[in-house]
Design a protein around this motif. Sequence first.
Motif: not given
Length: 305
Positions: A12-18, A145-152
């Motif tokens: 959804k557009p709002e999810n993409e924006e977040a 980390a963001n809302l989608e994933a974590s990274y190293l």
Amino acid sequence: MPMQSPSSTEHKPENEEALSRSVRLMKIAEAAARAVRDPLLAAFRSDMAVDYKVDLHDIVTIHDKRAEAAIRAVILEQEPNSAIMGEEGGQSGSGEVQWYVDPIDGTANFARGLAFWCVSIAAVIDGEAVAGVVYDPVADQMFSANLEASYLDGDKLRSRSVADETRATLITGYPVSRDFRLDGRDAALANFGALVETFSTLRRPGSAALSIAHVAAGWTDAATGFGVNAWDVAAAILILKNAGGTYEPLTLGKVAEGSADFLCPGYIATGEGANYPTLQRVARSISENRIAKAAIPPSQTAANA
């Protein structure tokens, strides 16, 4: 007739924006953490003066304060709509994005030359952590980390833990002198003894943020603590959860039930696949006992003393 894509995969557009906003805030946090690497490494293992806050176990240095000021400057330059809670400088600003900043988590290690300390920065919007970083300047490793994933260091992160606690490694700072006062020396040592006897390996490296990040990376199996603040754990919690790990907050009678996990002073952090009943029993009993003590009126406590 072509198959329709599942609705769950539609953004959804709002999810993409977040998500876009959380990625941007993550990048700001990464930049702020890297901005203090060189001065902190220059100070590390040098002859530095230390000061104390609450007691002789609560160390602070001028480098904590300078690093926090530098981090604040980077954040405010790139996201003016910010409020910042720092371990050293307290709360400032009233913007929509609430940041939690620990310029050096593991200051005692930093001050003595032990290479287990980090920079912890988290961004929270409407009570939810949306971005965060835990940066290890010595190893130059960026957990994020963001809302989608974590990274190293830009690669996606996935936790993994040994299933059996008798073969697992646990990181904990418990007990410290404060825990002796709160739980009683004999009870605290008995709790510690149960963990030592159960887990294959127990370590006390001295940084909650970095310990939880190591659980997220699968480098250790579990971590637990009973005296953390939001600036210690807010970023690490998001990193762990997005990596598939589990974080159980413990109120310890200090905050209301249902408080945000990063506001709770106790925690159990485990990687994916962990099943550690002894750790759960010991940690939950510590929390329950402190909750019970917190419910006793001070006058009654004094009368029974």
